[in-house]
Write a protein that holds these residues in place. Sequence first.
Motif, PDB file in Angstrom:
ATOM      1  N   GLU A  26     -88.198-102.124  40.527  1.00 16.77           N
ATOM      2  CA  GLU A  26     -86.839-102.256  41.054  1.00 16.77           C
ATOM      3  C   GLU A  26     -86.158-100.893  41.130  1.00 16.77           C
ATOM      4  O   GLU A  26     -85.469-100.581  42.118  1.00 16.77           O
ATOM      5  CB  GLU A  26     -86.023-103.202  40.169  1.00 16.77           C
ATOM      6  N   ASP A  27     -86.337-100.069  40.095  1.00 13.25           N
ATOM      7  CA  ASP A  27     -85.748 -98.725  40.104  1.00 13.25           C
ATOM      8  C   ASP A  27     -86.330 -97.900  41.247  1.00 13.25           C
ATOM      9  O   ASP A  27     -85.607 -97.151  41.918  1.00 13.25           O
ATOM     10  CB  ASP A  27     -86.017 -98.033  38.766  1.00 13.25           C
ATOM     11  N   LYS A  28     -87.638 -98.056  41.454  1.00  7.17           N
ATOM     12  CA  LYS A  28     -88.275 -97.282  42.525  1.00  7.17           C
ATOM     13  C   LYS A  28     -87.797 -97.744  43.888  1.00  7.17           C
ATOM     14  O   LYS A  28     -87.549 -96.924  44.788  1.00  7.17           O
ATOM     15  CB  LYS A  28     -89.797 -97.434  42.427  1.00  7.17           C
ATOM     16  N   VAL A  29     -87.654 -99.071  44.040  1.00 12.80           N
ATOM     17  CA  VAL A  29     -87.147 -99.600  45.308  1.00 12.80           C
ATOM     18  C   VAL A  29     -85.723 -99.105  45.559  1.00 12.80           C
ATOM     19  O   VAL A  29     -85.376 -98.707  46.685  1.00 12.80           O
ATOM     20  CB  VAL A  29     -87.187-101.143  45.292  1.00 12.80           C
TER      21      VAL A  29
ATOM     22  N   LEU B  96     -85.889 -95.623  46.708  1.00 12.63           N
ATOM     23  CA  LEU B  96     -86.362 -95.555  48.087  1.00 12.63           C
ATOM     24  C   LEU B  96     -85.265 -95.954  49.063  1.00 12.63           C
ATOM     25  O   LEU B  96     -85.147 -95.366  50.154  1.00 12.63           O
ATOM     26  CB  LEU B  96     -87.584 -96.475  48.267  1.00 12.63           C
ATOM     27  N   VAL B  97     -84.452 -96.947  48.664  1.00  7.62           N
ATOM     28  CA  VAL B  97     -83.333 -97.355  49.516  1.00  7.62           C
ATOM     29  C   VAL B  97     -82.334 -96.204  49.674  1.00  7.62           C
ATOM     30  O   VAL B  97     -81.849 -95.932  50.778  1.00  7.62           O
ATOM     31  CB  VAL B  97     -82.632 -98.596  48.922  1.00  7.62           C
ATOM     32  N   ARG B  98     -82.048 -95.516  48.551  1.00  6.28           N
ATOM     33  CA  ARG B  98     -81.131 -94.368  48.629  1.00  6.28           C
ATOM     34  C   ARG B  98     -81.725 -93.266  49.505  1.00  6.28           C
ATOM     35  O   ARG B  98     -81.013 -92.634  50.297  1.00  6.28           O
ATOM     36  CB  ARG B  98     -80.842 -93.840  47.221  1.00  6.28           C
ATOM     37  N   GLU B  99     -83.039 -93.023  49.341  1.00  6.40           N
ATOM     38  CA  GLU B  99     -83.690 -92.006  50.166  1.00  6.40           C
ATOM     39  C   GLU B  99     -83.635 -92.384  51.642  1.00  6.40           C
ATOM     40  O   GLU B  99     -83.373 -91.538  52.512  1.00  6.40           O
ATOM     41  CB  GLU B  99     -85.144 -91.833  49.721  1.00  6.40           C
ATOM     42  N   ALA B 100     -83.882 -93.693  51.920  1.00 12.12           N
ATOM     43  CA  ALA B 100     -83.842 -94.146  53.313  1.00 12.12           C
ATOM     44  C   ALA B 100     -82.440 -93.992  53.894  1.00 12.12           C
ATOM     45  O   ALA B 100     -82.269 -93.594  55.059  1.00 12.12           O
ATOM     46  CB  ALA B 100     -84.303 -95.604  53.395  1.00 12.12           C
ATOM     47  N   GLU B 101     -81.424 -94.298  53.086  1.00 18.89           N
ATOM     48  CA  GLU B 101     -80.043 -94.165  53.545  1.00 18.89           C
ATOM     49  C   GLU B 101     -79.721 -92.698  53.842  1.00 18.89           C
ATOM     50  O   GLU B 101     -79.052 -92.380  54.841  1.00 18.89           O
ATOM     51  CB  GLU B 101     -79.095 -94.707  52.486  1.00 18.89           C
TER      52      GLU B 101
END
Length: 260
Positions: A210-213, A216-221
Amino acid sequence: MELGTHTGFSCFAFAEAAARLGHPMVISALDSWQGDDHAGFYGEEVLESVRLIAERDYPGSVRLVRGWFTESRPLFEDASADLLHIDGRHGYENAVEDYEEWRSVVREGGVILFHDIAERDRGFGVWRLWERLEREHRTFAFHHGHGLGVLSVGDVKVDALQRLFSADDATADRIRDDFERLGAEVEIRSRLAPLPEKLRHTELHASQLEDKVAWLVREAEGLRQAVSERDQRISELESSTSWRVTAALRAVGRVLPHRD
């Protein structure tokens, strides 16, 4: 006394039973802790695991003796044990050697247990020795699992053992059924016991995922924002370039002569 301890399951079963019954007992657990062709070969981690449990849970009742059975035999006096569990190498010659070399360590009225009397494949030969001993001694055989033979040494002195060895066929079948049922419950519990720890690791792994996801969401944003800013800059450059080209064409038009 146990010949062949490996991971310690039967040894610790003896020790736990003695602790729950309040029965004073010292168990000498003998093994090379190197493995063999039946158990497989392994490193020091198995012995260290057994040693950890023995020192933590049964410090006064389990004694580990590392070495070959023949080399360890002089450490024990004749008639010094009430129970001998033979579970070493399982070839016929090996079983005969262990029995003949160690049977004198059991005092009159004691018991010798033979593991794997129901195994007949992969070179197992304990069953051959057991068939011979059944004709010469008072015995009782459990057939479930890998099989366990119970042999009386001399005259039976304990009432419960007398009832076991003298049981008629119907009673013997009920005894075997009860122990098979209880053994199945133990096996199920042993399989279920690690589940809470496995579940904890699974939950921890899920939390890490969950932390990694989330990362990744922050990186994608961040990437989307960067792409949006890039597109805006390109649009601005295209607009600026278009204006400059248009202005340049107009200037050229004023300079060049007109043709009729």
